[in-house]
Scaffold this motif. Sequence first.
Motif, PDB file in Angstrom:
ATOM      1  N   ILE A  33       0.859  -1.178   0.000  1.00  0.00           N
ATOM      2  CA  ILE A  33       0.000   0.000   0.000  1.00  0.00           C
ATOM      3  C   ILE A  33       0.899   1.233   0.000  1.00  0.00           C
ATOM      4  N   SER A  35       1.186   5.792  -1.335  1.00  0.00           N
ATOM      5  CA  SER A  35       0.491   7.068  -1.517  1.00  0.00           C
ATOM      6  C   SER A  35      -0.501   7.016  -2.675  1.00  0.00           C
ATOM      7  N   PHE A  38      -3.651   4.413  -1.494  1.00  0.00           N
ATOM      8  CA  PHE A  38      -3.981   4.307  -0.065  1.00  0.00           C
ATOM      9  C   PHE A  38      -5.482   4.203   0.192  1.00  0.00           C
ATOM     10  N   ASN A  39      -6.262   5.105  -0.343  1.00  0.00           N
ATOM     11  CA  ASN A  39      -7.701   5.103  -0.067  1.00  0.00           C
ATOM     12  C   ASN A  39      -8.402   3.852  -0.619  1.00  0.00           C
ATOM     13  N   GLN A  41      -6.870   0.820  -0.928  1.00  0.00           N
ATOM     14  CA  GLN A  41      -6.355  -0.393  -0.294  1.00  0.00           C
ATOM     15  C   GLN A  41      -6.387  -0.360   1.236  1.00  0.00           C
ATOM     16  N   LYS A  42      -6.815   0.748   1.824  1.00  0.00           N
ATOM     17  CA  LYS A  42      -6.666   0.889   3.271  1.00  0.00           C
ATOM     18  C   LYS A  42      -7.505  -0.119   4.066  1.00  0.00           C
ATOM     19  N   LYS A  43      -8.662  -0.546   3.535  1.00  0.00           N
ATOM     20  CA  LYS A  43      -9.479  -1.536   4.259  1.00  0.00           C
ATOM     21  C   LYS A  43      -8.703  -2.830   4.451  1.00  0.00           C
ATOM     22  N   LEU A  45      -5.447  -3.077   4.523  1.00  0.00           N
ATOM     23  CA  LEU A  45      -4.397  -2.771   5.492  1.00  0.00           C
ATOM     24  C   LEU A  45      -4.938  -2.877   6.916  1.00  0.00           C
ATOM     25  N   TYR A  46      -6.110  -2.310   7.170  1.00  0.00           N
ATOM     26  CA  TYR A  46      -6.682  -2.337   8.516  1.00  0.00           C
ATOM     27  C   TYR A  46      -7.044  -3.758   8.928  1.00  0.00           C
ATOM     28  N   LEU A  70      -1.540   6.079   9.937  1.00  0.00           N
ATOM     29  CA  LEU A  70      -2.430   5.560   8.894  1.00  0.00           C
ATOM     30  C   LEU A  70      -3.757   5.071   9.468  1.00  0.00           C
ATOM     31  N   TYR A  73      -7.047   7.208   9.533  1.00  0.00           N
ATOM     32  CA  TYR A  73      -7.865   7.448   8.349  1.00  0.00           C
ATOM     33  C   TYR A  73      -8.804   6.275   8.042  1.00  0.00           C
ATOM     34  N   LYS A  74      -9.081   5.487   9.038  1.00  0.00           N
ATOM     35  CA  LYS A  74      -9.912   4.305   8.815  1.00  0.00           C
ATOM     36  C   LYS A  74     -11.301   4.677   8.306  1.00  0.00           C
TER      37      LYS A  74
END
Length: 529
Positions: A33, A35, A38-39, A41-43, A45-46, A70, A73-74
Amino acid sequence: MKKARKYVFDIEVFPNYFCVVAKQLNGKDIFVIDSDNFNQQKKRLYDIISKNVMISYAGHGFDDLIINELLRYKNRVAKRFLLNKNINDIQNLYKEKYKKGKCEFYSYDIADEYNLKVGVKGFEFNLGENIEEQDFTSFNRSIKKGNYDEIVEKVVDYCLKDVLATEKMYNYVAKNKNNWEEKENLLDIITTGNYKNSMKLKTKIKYLYYNNDKLLSIILKNNLNIEQPKIIPKKIFKTKEESYYLENNVYKLSIKDDFLYKSLLGNKIFKKSDLNILEKISKSLLLKSSYLRGITGKHERIILKKLKKYLKKEKIKVLDASENEVFLLVDRDVKELKIKIENKYGDILQINKINKFLKNKKSLLYEIDKKIIGTNEFYYGDLIIPKQHIWMVKVLKNYFFDKEEIETEIKELYLENPSVFFLYASVYESVYSCDNNGKVLYDDEDKLKKNRKYRFYFSKTGNYKVVIQEKNKYYNKFGFGDINSNLYKVKKVETSVSEFKDYEDIDLHSYIDYAKSYITKNFSENNNS
């Protein structure tokens, strides 16, 4: 927590770009993941962070701070410019802000847990892999638009290589040390025996962040309700700063760990009810704990003070003292000393004959029961800083212990395993090209970059030379010659050891000269060559 998966991760940060690479430990799942995505793939990542243990090398000091940022920004969209700015600002934050943050995750820093000093690049060197640092750009400069995609691809690949190296390092230390299981045992004690996998995340991470020594301090302070003992520096034996090479009559006197452990458990500060807790903690961890070092150290000092008086009376010379061991030179029959120790102090002290003993100002190398033991630069392993060259250790051992000539020993080492002659260097001084005669070509653009790590060897056709104004610390560590010397021309190795083919280019004459210079400097009174 035993059922949680483990992910190894690493992070790279530029002013206008960052990436996180995570890999399931010993698995195939690799997640990236950055820059750019990010938005999107962030789920994922969490999900990885919230359900698994995140393993890093020295992550507590930087990588954990980035992950913590990071996590903020969940539930909201991250604006790229602001996200990059906040991540870059993290380098100037205090760790306390991270510890007190609302977002938490399983963090396992192997550098902290195992007190590792070698570094990921040094570990790669010891494994024989290519350890050359990145060459795409400086991390302090923004990635330019013109070659953005090309640089980003290199950055992700560089980050993944560090993840793979960290994975190897974790597997290596996990085979020899049981820190993870010990940590779970300590967590069980902290939570009064009610520790389960269903423990709340906030409670788990609060303790998972600490290493074993810190957890042990929490147990002793909270459960046993005792004060932190004062640790008094142990200055019992003073030895002269001189070198020794002694073949006979050297003995090692050790204070037994069993005695120190029993003395610890029998200390008056502990109640009988406390022993149930103490006995659940491993002996080695308890004795090494900084919280109890003052108590065990007190017993060591009492024993050593009595021992010092006896040795002075008997005119027995102390060569060195290291931890709870004392090295003695006994120039007469040691039978009486052994009998007295075994009869009167057998449960406290242990005496062993040293077959061979070598000492300089900072290091010891000795042979006992056909086993070679060393400290500092005389000790070598995969988790040791590779500046402590294994070839030099072998030369010293055979030169002093087996009376082999330096030239003979180095040539035999070369025939047996020439790869031991590679040198590891973090370049902090200018390194220029030179011609085959050793003349430095100042205007040559082919120059090694500062603040990079390389694999070198002393070369017959070497095209680099370190420019040194004086014999400073750098010179002492790496032994490269000065600007006027024809010796110590070095050549950078571009590949891993397994891929290196040009062994005939290794200049054994430079290694012989370097070894002789080292022995003259550190053991001049014993140099017979």
